[in-house]
Write an enzyme that holds these catalytic residues in place. Structure first.
Site, short mmCIF file in Angstrom:
data_model
loop_
_atom_site.label_atom_id
_atom_site.label_comp_id
_atom_site.label_asym_id
_atom_site.label_seq_id
_atom_site.Cartn_x
_atom_site.Cartn_y
_atom_site.Cartn_z
N ARG A 185 2.44 3.68 -0.15
CA ARG A 185 1.23 4.44 0.18
C ARG A 185 1.09 5.68 -0.70
O ARG A 185 1.16 6.80 -0.23
CB ARG A 185 1.24 4.80 1.66
N CYS A 186 0.84 5.42 -1.96
CA CYS A 186 0.99 6.50 -2.94
C CYS A 186 -0.28 6.83 -3.70
O CYS A 186 -0.39 7.90 -4.25
CB CYS A 186 2.02 6.08 -3.96
N GLN A 235 0.81 -8.63 -3.61
CA GLN A 235 -0.38 -7.83 -3.32
C GLN A 235 -1.46 -8.05 -4.37
O GLN A 235 -2.57 -7.55 -4.24
CB GLN A 235 -0.02 -6.34 -3.26
N GLU A 260 -4.26 4.91 2.48
CA GLU A 260 -3.09 5.70 2.11
C GLU A 260 -3.19 7.16 2.51
O GLU A 260 -2.19 7.89 2.46
CB GLU A 260 -2.88 5.62 0.59
N1 MCN Z 1 -11.73 0.61 6.09
C1 MCN Z 1 -12.86 0.87 6.85
N2 MCN Z 1 -13.71 1.89 6.49
C2 MCN Z 1 -13.45 2.67 5.40
C3 MCN Z 1 -12.28 2.42 4.62
C4 MCN Z 1 -11.45 1.37 5.01
O1 MCN Z 1 -13.08 0.19 7.86
N3 MCN Z 1 -14.27 3.65 5.03
C5 MCN Z 1 -10.84 -0.51 6.42
C6 MCN Z 1 -10.85 -1.54 5.30
O2 MCN Z 1 -11.94 -2.36 5.24
C7 MCN Z 1 -9.53 -2.22 5.48
C8 MCN Z 1 -8.63 -1.04 5.87
O3 MCN Z 1 -9.50 -0.07 6.46
O4 MCN Z 1 -9.59 -3.18 6.49
C9 MCN Z 1 -7.92 -0.41 4.66
O5 MCN Z 1 -8.83 -0.31 3.63
P1 MCN Z 1 -8.62 0.38 2.20
O6 MCN Z 1 -8.52 1.84 2.36
O7 MCN Z 1 -9.65 -0.16 1.30
O8 MCN Z 1 -7.18 -0.09 1.71
P2 MCN Z 1 -6.73 -1.55 1.19
O9 MCN Z 1 -7.32 -2.58 2.05
O10 MCN Z 1 -6.89 -1.64 -0.26
O11 MCN Z 1 -5.21 -1.50 1.56
C10 MCN Z 1 -4.26 -0.85 0.75
C11 MCN Z 1 -3.59 0.29 1.46
C12 MCN Z 1 -2.33 0.61 0.76
S1 MCN Z 1 -2.43 0.94 -0.89
C13 MCN Z 1 -1.11 0.59 1.39
S2 MCN Z 1 0.24 1.07 0.51
C14 MCN Z 1 -1.03 0.19 2.76
C15 MCN Z 1 -2.28 0.38 3.50
O12 MCN Z 1 -3.34 -0.07 2.83
N4 MCN Z 1 -0.28 -0.89 3.09
C16 MCN Z 1 -0.42 -1.43 4.35
N5 MCN Z 1 -2.24 0.08 4.82
C17 MCN Z 1 -1.41 -0.92 5.25
N6 MCN Z 1 -1.54 -1.43 6.50
C18 MCN Z 1 -0.78 -2.46 6.86
N7 MCN Z 1 -0.91 -2.96 8.11
N8 MCN Z 1 0.14 -3.03 6.01
C19 MCN Z 1 0.33 -2.55 4.79
O13 MCN Z 1 1.20 -3.12 3.96
CU1 CUM Z 2 1.34 2.85 -3.94
S1 CUM Z 2 1.56 1.81 -2.27
MO1 CUM Z 2 -0.23 0.94 -1.95
O1 CUM Z 2 -0.90 1.43 -3.41
O2 CUM Z 2 0.06 -0.64 -2.16
#
Ligand code: MCN
Ligand code: CUM
Length: 780
Positions: free
Chosen positions: A364-365, A218, A734
């Site tokens: 997802r923490c 990641q 998360e």
């Molecule tokens: N997004 C959006 N509008 C927002 C916020 C987010 O359209 N206001 C969209 C983003 O652009 C992205 C998705 O939603 O395509 C998730 O965005 P974001 O909240 O920024 O999270 P990350 O991309 O950093 O993903 C990490 C988060 C975490 S920490 C875990 S744990 C988790 C999760 O995402 N693991 C996942 N969702 C998951 N989903 C899938 N399919 N697989 C995982 O392993």
């Molecule tokens: Cu703590 S689970 Mo996500 O932050 O990859």
């Protein structure tokens, strides 16, 4: 100008799904290199045992075996131990003792994966079993065997003590309180269990010395730097490629021994080495989640929360390897005051070693926000029962108010924005709360048990700022490199790494919003450290808050270049031009304009004198603050008085993640997160027997929900933009897993609350409910 640009707010179908749906994704196990060898890992059957000797001669003699790697061999290269992200050390391969069941003891490298697996049985390890410690309470008893006896000066299993908030002010609030509500609870150990387990292919080229490692990461850039530091390899000779990933959920943030041994083996042997983790290996040895024992207290004056006190004891397993970027020992757990205006708070945290797998921050923490959110939302509900105010109403009376933002919490966070009451009201309206409370009373009169549970969570996601958050000194910024080719289509390269979140779509939509180029015309590339700008990776919902900021800023910078080129083409002054998405035109003369495609073409064919050719830029974005997404979840359940089984009747989820880039993807994230939250509340649990044997080492014992068990979710939104984020977005990946477990548990407790039940421990299985029903005389 008739085709609409699909920027922010469009549910663009996921561009990456074309290849996934056709089975054409490329996961690391799809990669086969010429001359590739296969590695398997021998794991400890004991939770705690001294290793008297390891005899690998029978395994080495098996035809097809190329090498057996033991801790002794790794030690000869100074690689038997590696540093963890929490400033501890972790065994790569055990030398002195094994400290949890499933710990890596030796590796076999063979021509064939089956030979590698068979050879494991031929390795003779002589163990001397020691007493296993399976709870942090046991670990801290005087005279308990010391698990980390290899560490100099360590004579107990205590890892850290950490505090936040103002103790004196909090004590005062409790002295002056007219009521104190308390709760003891354990957030149980569970596991992210992604569809794809971990693994890698390490290919160290003997001629060039270049190490190319395809791995389930990641955070490929940070892992490259850590590889360089730990193994002493020159960083330009390390290329980490994180290909398509079949789910991470935090499980793929840490560096695991398998990656290190496979890379060392490839270096020593001179051939590529592949390691594919099996499901049991994944469940028993890789980053688990939670395992916090919490005692929380709320001080109340009338219906106002005036103070909060928390004592937390964390079970960190055998190595303190929390993969989180803060200097706080318990991550961001001190967000525990949640959505409420709590004037005084004090939290005390201690961590202990046990004979269990290390980890803790996964699934997802947002770095322990899940535990914090659970505790406050359970406590607030109990406070409502004690005060005699409806749980929705008690929340409303204690929320941080919209005019209080930016709000500094008693433990030191500065919340960016929130409208908690609005989200609560929408959830109450959607679920029909007032009617439901009436139905509940009627049902009760007929002997049926309905429960309504709420959770009004606040999260904190999007680390940096870099000056406050870092990993091994690496500041938590993120980056975007955007290059538009002459025909007006281009490539966006990012330092983060999607594991299924849809980055190839949403980040292209940000470019579409800012430059007016359709998302299909932008190819998003992530994961290859030789080909993408440096970034800290995807976890804790930081990609949108941080990398998303970088994409917006670099696009805006390029828009300024576009303005200068357009001015040249239109023979106008740059300040006389106006932008509409996808086009610059002369103010007052809208038909005199140039499209972004014409402008980009000119960047390669007809630039003004003195301007650099090309149309590309890179931006490293360091956010000024975290973002604080929030929402209210409402769950309705019915409890069966004859069996203790509970059935989910309704789930209404109102999420506010600021501006939504792609509403469909956001809803997908929330749906997945609610499913996980429900699973944690209802069924997912990794336990251990008193000898430290892991119960839950396979998917027959570790229950993850299928579509059949999963309730139906009703989603709704409010939009409170983040004031500091370039496009007003907050993270969302998360939220639902952070917020929903408390709503599910609150609902079941609520069904029994009139009889005095105040707690049910997760996972809330029917036998626990049955016991509670019996205790309060409600069983039938
Ligand atoms: N997004 C959006 N509008 C927002 C916020 C987010 O359209 N206001 C969209 C983003 O652009 C992205 C998705 O939603 O395509 C998730 O965005 P974001 O909240 O920024 O999270 P990350 O991309 O950093 O993903 C990490 C988060 C975490 S920490 C875990 S744990 C988790 C999760 O995402 N693991 C996942 N969702 C998951 N989903 C899938 N399919 N697989 C995982 O392993
Ligand atoms: Cu703590 S689970 Mo996500 O932050 O990859």
């Amino acid at each position: 100008m008739s085709t609409e640009i699909r920027g922010l707010g469009h549910s663009v179908k996921r561009l990456e799904d074309e290849r996934f749906l056709r089975g054409k994704g490329q996961y690391f196990d799809d990669i086969k290199l010429p001359g590739m060898l296969h590695m398997s890992i021998l794991r400890s059957p004991y939770a705690h045992a001294r290793i008297r000797s390891i005899d690998a001669s029978r395994a080495s003699a098996l035809p097809g075996v190329v090498a057996v790697v033991t801790g002794e061999l790794m030690a000869a290269h100074n690689l038997a131990w590696m540093p963890t992200l929490s400033a501890d050390t972790q065994a790569v391969l055990a030398t002195d003792k094994v400290r949890f069941q499933g710990q890596e003891v030796a590796c076999v490298v063979a021509e064939d994966p089956y030979v590698a697996a068979d050879a494991l049985e031929l390795i003779d390890v002589d163990y001397e079993p020691l007493q296993a410690i399976t709870t942090p309470q046991q670990a801290l008893e005087p005279g308990a065997p010391v698990i980390r006896d290899e560490k100099e000066g360590v004579d107990s299993n205590h890892i850290y003590h950490w505090e936040a908030g103002d103790k004196a002010a909090t004590d005062r609030a409790f002295e002056e309180a007219d009521r104190v509500v308390s709760l003891d609870t354990h957030y149980p150990r569970c596991h992210p269990a992604p569809l794809e387990c971990c693994g890698c292919i390490a290919d160290v080229n003997p001629a060039t010395g270049k190490a190319t490692v395809w791995m389930t990461s990641q955070a490929p850039h940070a892992h490259r730097t850590l590889f360089a530091i730990v193994a002493g390899l020159p960083e330009q000779k390390i290329r980490i490629i994180s290909p398509d990933i079949g789910g991470g959920f935090g499980n793929k943030v840490p560096i695991y021994p398998g990656y290190v041994v496979a890379t060392a083996a490839s270096l020593l042997i001179g051939r590529p080495v592949k390691w594919v983790e099996d499901r049991t290996g994944n469940l028993i040895s890789t980053g688990f989640a939670r395992d916090f024992h919490m005692h929380g207290e709320l001080a109340l004056k009338g219906d106002r929360i005036t103070g909060m006190r928390v004592k937390m004891l964390s079970d960190n397993g055998a190595f303190f390897s929390d993969a989180q970027p803060s200097k706080f020992k318990a991550g961001l757990f001190h967000i525990v005051t949640g959505s409420y205006d709590v004037p005084a708070a004090h939290i005390e945290c201690d961590g202990a070693y046990t004979n269990k797998a290390p980890g803790g921050v996964a699934y997802r923490c947002s770095f322990r926000v899940t535990e914090a959110s659970y505790l406050i939302e359970r406590l607030v509900q109990n406070a409502a029962y004690e005060v005699g105010v409806d749980p929705a109403e008690l929340r409303r009376r204690n929320f941080i108010q919209p005019d209080q933002f930016p709000y500094e919490s008693a433990t030191g966070f500065v919340y960016d924005s929130g409208e908690y009451e609005k989200a609560l009201d929408l959830a109450l309206e959607k679920v029909g709360y007032a009617d439901l409370r009436r139905e509940q009373a009627e049902a009760r009169a007929q002997g049926r048990l309905l429960g309504i549970g709420l959770a009004s969570f606040t999260e904190v996601v999007g680390a940096g700022p870099g000056k406050q958050y870092d990993i091994a000194g690496l500041r938590m910024f993120d980056s975007a490199e955007l290059r538009i080719h002459p025909t007006g289509k281009g490539v966006l390269k990012l330092g983060v790494r999607s594991q299924g979140q849809g980055h190839e779509t949403t980040f292209a939509q940000i470019v579409a919003e800012e430059l007016g180029i359709q998302p299909e015309d932008i190819e998003v590339q992530e994961g290859d450290t030789d080909n993408t700008p440096y970034g800290l990776g995807t976890y804790a919902s930081r990609s949108t808050p941080v990398a998303g900021g970088a994409v917006a800023v670099v696009s805006r910078q390029l828009r300024e270049k576009a303005r200068a080129i357009a001015a040249h083409l239109l023979e106008a002054a740059p300040e006389d031009l106006e932008w509409e998405r996808g086009r610059f035109f002369v103010k007052g003369a809208p038909d005199q304009g140039k499209t972004i495609q014409e402008i980009v073409f000119a960047a390669y064919t007809n630039i003004p004198d003195g301007m650099e050719a090309g149309f590309e830029g890179v931006h490293y974005y360091d956010p000024p603050n975290m973002t604080f997404p929030f929402g209210t979840y409402a769950v309705v359940v019915e409890v069966d008085r004859g069996t203790g089984q509970w059935k989910v009747l309704r789930v209404v989820a109102v999420d506010d993640c600021g501006v939504r880039i792609n509403p469909m993807i956001v809803e997908g994230q929330i749906t997945g997160g609610l499913t996980e939250g429900y699973a944690i509340a209802a069924m997912e649990l990794i336990t251990f027997d008193e000898d430290g044997n892991c119960i839950g080492s396979n998917l027959m014992d570790y229950l993850i929900p299928t579509a059949w068990e999963t309730p139906r979710f009703e989603l709704a939104e409010t939009v409170t933009p983040s004031p500091h984020h370039p496009i007003g977005a907050k993270g969302v990946g998360e939220s639902a897993t952070v917020g929903s477990p408390a709503a599910f548990v609150n609902a079941v407790v609520d069904a029994l609350a009139h009889a005095g039940v105040r707690n049910l421990e997760m996972p809330v299985t029917s036998d626990k409910v049955w016991a509670a029903l019996n205790e309060v005389g409600l069983a039938e």
